[in-house]
Design a protein around this motif. Structure first.
Motif, PDB file in Angstrom:
ATOM      1  N   GLU A  59       0.751  -1.200   0.032  1.00  9.11           N
ATOM      2  CA  GLU A  59      -0.024  -0.085   0.044  1.00  9.11           C
ATOM      3  C   GLU A  59       0.871   1.231   0.203  1.00  9.11           C
ATOM      4  N   ALA A  60       1.989   1.165   0.763  1.00  9.15           N
ATOM      5  CA  ALA A  60       2.884   2.446   0.709  1.00  9.15           C
ATOM      6  C   ALA A  60       3.681   2.410  -0.577  1.00  9.15           C
ATOM      7  N   ALA A  61       3.877   1.559  -1.319  1.00 14.74           N
ATOM      8  CA  ALA A  61       4.462   1.482  -2.606  1.00 14.74           C
ATOM      9  C   ALA A  61       3.599   1.876  -3.877  1.00 14.74           C
ATOM     10  N   GLN A  62       2.513   1.986  -3.449  1.00  9.38           N
ATOM     11  CA  GLN A  62       1.536   2.312  -4.784  1.00  9.38           C
ATOM     12  C   GLN A  62       1.615   3.677  -4.937  1.00  9.38           C
ATOM     13  N   GLY A  63       1.687   3.882  -6.259  1.00 10.97           N
ATOM     14  CA  GLY A  63       1.661   5.301  -6.852  1.00 10.97           C
ATOM     15  C   GLY A  63       0.541   6.111  -6.730  1.00 10.97           C
ATOM     16  N   GLU A  64       0.238   7.503  -7.084  1.00  7.65           N
ATOM     17  CA  GLU A  64      -0.626   8.078  -6.858  1.00  7.65           C
ATOM     18  C   GLU A  64      -1.703   7.847  -8.314  1.00  7.65           C
ATOM     19  N   ASP A  65      -1.104   7.250  -9.257  1.00  3.07           N
ATOM     20  CA  ASP A  65      -1.978   7.096 -10.447  1.00  3.07           C
ATOM     21  C   ASP A  65      -2.454   5.491 -10.269  1.00  3.07           C
ATOM     22  N   GLY A  66      -2.110   4.794  -9.052  1.00  2.95           N
ATOM     23  CA  GLY A  66      -2.515   3.249  -8.854  1.00  2.95           C
ATOM     24  C   GLY A  66      -1.560   2.311  -9.161  1.00  2.95           C
ATOM     25  N   GLY A  67      -0.543   2.905 -10.291  1.00  4.89           N
ATOM     26  CA  GLY A  67       0.500   1.796 -10.324  1.00  4.89           C
ATOM     27  C   GLY A  67       1.871   1.292  -9.610  1.00  4.89           C
ATOM     28  N   PHE A  68       2.433   0.367  -9.736  1.00  2.00           N
ATOM     29  CA  PHE A  68       3.653   0.089  -9.188  1.00  2.00           C
ATOM     30  C   PHE A  68       4.716  -0.083 -10.048  1.00  2.00           C
ATOM     31  N   ASP A  69       5.826   0.526  -9.358  1.00  5.11           N
ATOM     32  CA  ASP A  69       7.197   0.661 -10.159  1.00  5.11           C
ATOM     33  C   ASP A  69       8.304  -0.290  -9.467  1.00  5.11           C
ATOM     34  N   ASN A  70       8.638  -1.090 -10.203  1.00  7.93           N
ATOM     35  CA  ASN A  70       9.831  -2.133  -9.720  1.00  7.93           C
ATOM     36  C   ASN A  70      11.176  -1.589  -9.815  1.00  7.93           C
ATOM     37  N   GLY A  71      11.128  -0.177  -9.827  1.00  9.30           N
ATOM     38  CA  GLY A  71      12.819   0.400 -10.135  1.00  9.30           C
ATOM     39  C   GLY A  71      12.810   0.912 -11.558  1.00  9.30           C
ATOM     40  N   PHE A  72      11.916   0.519 -12.599  1.00  6.50           N
ATOM     41  CA  PHE A  72      12.065   0.909 -13.814  1.00  6.50           C
ATOM     42  C   PHE A  72      10.760   1.566 -14.306  1.00  6.50           C
ATOM     43  N   GLY A  73      10.111   2.185 -13.451  1.00 15.92           N
ATOM     44  CA  GLY A  73       8.782   2.620 -13.869  1.00 15.92           C
ATOM     45  C   GLY A  73       7.639   2.049 -13.649  1.00 15.92           C
ATOM     46  N   ALA A  74       6.496   2.494 -13.297  1.00 13.28           N
ATOM     47  CA  ALA A  74       5.160   1.760 -13.186  1.00 13.28           C
ATOM     48  C   ALA A  74       5.041   0.880 -14.603  1.00 13.28           C
ATOM     49  N   ASN A  75       4.503  -0.439 -14.119  1.00 15.36           N
ATOM     50  CA  ASN A  75       4.256  -1.180 -15.313  1.00 15.36           C
ATOM     51  C   ASN A  75       2.961  -2.134 -15.147  1.00 15.36           C
ATOM     52  N   ALA A  76       2.676  -2.870 -16.085  1.00 14.17           N
ATOM     53  CA  ALA A  76       1.645  -3.959 -16.137  1.00 14.17           C
ATOM     54  C   ALA A  76       1.906  -4.888 -15.044  1.00 14.17           C
ATOM     55  N   ASN A  77       3.088  -5.564 -15.437  1.00 11.27           N
ATOM     56  CA  ASN A  77       3.357  -7.001 -14.653  1.00 11.27           C
ATOM     57  C   ASN A  77       3.468  -6.481 -13.165  1.00 11.27           C
ATOM     58  N   SER A  78       4.270  -5.289 -12.729  1.00 11.89           N
ATOM     59  CA  SER A  78       4.476  -5.163 -11.117  1.00 11.89           C
ATOM     60  C   SER A  78       2.908  -4.798 -10.654  1.00 11.89           C
ATOM     61  N   THR A  79       2.267  -3.891 -11.497  1.00  5.09           N
ATOM     62  CA  THR A  79       0.901  -3.537 -10.909  1.00  5.09           C
ATOM     63  C   THR A  79      -0.133  -4.734 -10.724  1.00  5.09           C
ATOM     64  N   ALA A  80       0.256  -5.552 -11.837  1.00  5.39           N
ATOM     65  CA  ALA A  80      -0.900  -6.833 -11.763  1.00  5.39           C
ATOM     66  C   ALA A  80      -0.695  -7.749 -10.402  1.00  5.39           C
ATOM     67  N   MET A  81       0.754  -7.942 -10.505  1.00  3.04           N
ATOM     68  CA  MET A  81       1.095  -8.752  -9.167  1.00  3.04           C
ATOM     69  C   MET A  81       0.491  -8.023  -7.822  1.00  3.04           C
ATOM     70  N   ALA A  82       0.871  -7.057  -7.589  1.00  2.00           N
ATOM     71  CA  ALA A  82       0.341  -6.165  -6.535  1.00  2.00           C
ATOM     72  C   ALA A  82      -1.336  -6.088  -6.433  1.00  2.00           C
ATOM     73  N   ALA A  83      -1.895  -5.820  -7.679  1.00  2.15           N
ATOM     74  CA  ALA A  83      -3.273  -5.928  -7.667  1.00  2.15           C
ATOM     75  C   ALA A  83      -3.854  -7.182  -7.101  1.00  2.15           C
ATOM     76  N   GLN A  84      -3.605  -8.005  -7.611  1.00  2.42           N
ATOM     77  CA  GLN A  84      -4.142  -9.368  -7.121  1.00  2.42           C
ATOM     78  C   GLN A  84      -3.797  -9.690  -5.782  1.00  2.42           C
ATOM     79  N   ALA A  85      -2.707  -9.272  -5.272  1.00  2.00           N
ATOM     80  CA  ALA A  85      -2.523  -9.476  -3.767  1.00  2.00           C
ATOM     81  C   ALA A  85      -3.582  -8.304  -2.920  1.00  2.00           C
ATOM     82  N   LEU A  86      -3.679  -7.252  -3.223  1.00  2.00           N
ATOM     83  CA  LEU A  86      -4.584  -6.502  -2.749  1.00  2.00           C
ATOM     84  C   LEU A  86      -5.820  -6.816  -2.647  1.00  2.00           C
ATOM     85  N   LEU A  87      -6.123  -7.810  -3.860  1.00  2.00           N
ATOM     86  CA  LEU A  87      -7.660  -8.052  -3.930  1.00  2.00           C
ATOM     87  C   LEU A  87      -7.652  -9.374  -3.051  1.00  2.00           C
TER      88      LEU A  87
END
Length: 419
Positions: free
Chosen positions: A234-262
């Motif tokens: 939750e602390a790592a989530q960006g204001e746009d809802g995405g997640f950054d693995n160190g190279f910018g917010a992206n689909a893969n990182s956000t998808a893994m985080a999203a299913q965990a949040l669900l």
């Protein structure tokens, strides 16, 4: 057999409705596809050679199978891929990869767990698949500290997720294993962690997958580790809802985080992540309608190569599912041949794929917003009815309320709301 903790059963019952209730109107207005996961499935199946993906790459093919299971479509494709995988010559090199400098191949517990997860979710037998006793091999790969295989969080997570779909799920020792490799900030690292954890660098991909695995475990130790990991997400989530693995917010990182949040009932954070993901889906004006780009804009050199895994991993949370509780029951046999034709028809995906309305009711998720709306109307009507009944009763016999009938009416209202 799936073994879910009471905490996870409650989250599975509540979160999809909460997320869809808040996100569905925005999807209907802003997205090209009435059911984004089904549109993604159409593109995904079109990339298959008939049995596998990426030239027979087992890991990518398993990602695609899990994605179709989450979307509850493409059951025929899932069956074809698992039949291809149910061959010793195909599965053995993936589960027992050759290691340079070693005479004998060693078990990759994470790979075996991932295969076991996909097979068991489809209703197959993970105790004897492709001539390999996956469940026994993975269970035997647990180390003294509770981790599996090479001891990393990712390997242990897939091992635990695979075992969670068997009659012998992982126990308290696995919870201790996760705690042993958890970073000081609560997240989990892709790499191996030394005893002191000095080199532990948390990332959303590893943390997201690990959270789903821990969520299948019982006990206070697992709950404590889980809470710290979710807090990190939750602390790592960006204001746009995405997640950054160190190279910018992206689909893969956000998808893994999203299913965990669900999986853990964080509905608001999950909805924000899903909204970010939907912005990455190609619409019908693009060259890959239904697919998801890794980043926006796509990398000019590697963009097309990253779409496959980005799409597969994204399909899990946009279908309202998570890896801890993923349910593929009632899946439609086919996928829509042309997701853009489905969009133009106003969302009749069942007609476009050749399946009846009953299949959509059983396997799709497009009916959920309508069901939620109908439930609200019914509850409102019941409340009005009970109010009128109570008023008539009060007018006719005011003494009855004083004797306790009013408490009975309150109980009835509660039951109606639950229903």
């Amino acid at each position: 057999m799936r073994h879910l903790s009471g905490r996870m059963l409650a989250a599975a019952a509540v979160v999809p409705i909460a997320v869809l209730a808040s996100a569905a109107p925005a999807q209907a207005q802003d997205q090209s596809f009435p059911v984004p996961a089904e549109a993604a499935a159409s593109w995904l199946v079109a990339q298959s050679d008939g049995t596998s993906w990426s030239g027979g790459d087992v890991s990518t093919s398993l990602d695609a199978v899990i994605a179709l299971q989450a979307a509850r479509v493409g059951a025929d494709q899932v069956q074809a891929t698992l039949e291809w995988l149910n061959d010793t010559a195909t599965l053995t090199p993936y589960v027992y990869p050759a290691v340079e400098g070693q005479d004998e191949a060693a078990l990759n517990a994470g790979a075996a767990g991932k295969a076991m997860y996909a097979v068991a979710t489809a209703g197959g037998d993970p105790t004897d698949f492709a001539g390999i006793r996956l469940a026994d091999e993975v269970a035997a790969a647990q180390g003294e500290n509770g981790t599996y295989g090479d001891g990393t969080a990712l390997t242990t997570a897939w091992a635990v997720l695979g075992l969670s779909r068997t009659d012998t799920p992982a126990g308290e020792e696995a919870a201790a294993g996760f705690a042993a490799v958890q970073c000081a900030d609560g997240g989990f690292s892709y790499a191996a962690v030394d005893g002191a954890g000095a080199d532990c660098v948390s990332d959303p991909d590893s943390t997201g997958l690990t959270v789903a695995a821990i969520a299948t475990l019982e006990g206070d130790a697992a709950a404590e580790t889980l809470d710290a990991a979710v807090a990190w997400l939750e602390a790592a989530q960006g204001e746009d809802g995405g997640f950054d693995n160190g190279f910018g917010a992206n689909a893969n990182s956000t998808a893994m985080a999203a299913q965990a949040l669900l999986a853990t009932g964080r509905a608001e954070a999950a909805a924000g992540a899903v909204a970010f993901l939907l912005e990455l889906q190609f619409d019908c004006s693009g060259d890959a309608p239904g697919a998801f780009m890794y980043t926006d804009p796509e990398d000019p050199e590697f963009g097309e190569a990253t779409r496959l895994v980005a799409t597969a991993q994204t399909m899990v949370p946009i279908a309202g599912q998570d890896l801890a509780t993923l349910d593929a029951s009632g899946a439609a046999a086919e996928v829509a041949a042309d997701p853009c034709a489905v969009a133009e028809d106003g969302g009749d995906s069942a007609a476009a794929s050749g399946d009846g309305a009953d299949d959509e009711d059983e396997g799709g998720s497009s009916w959920l917003p309508w069901a939620i709306g109908a439930a609200v109307v019914v509850i409102a009507a019941l409340m009005v009815g009970f109010s009128l009944k109570a008023r008539r009763t009060a007018d006719a016999a005011p003494a009855a309320d004083e004797s306790g009938d009013g408490s009975n009416d309150s109980a009835t209202d509660s039951d109606s709301t639950d229903k």
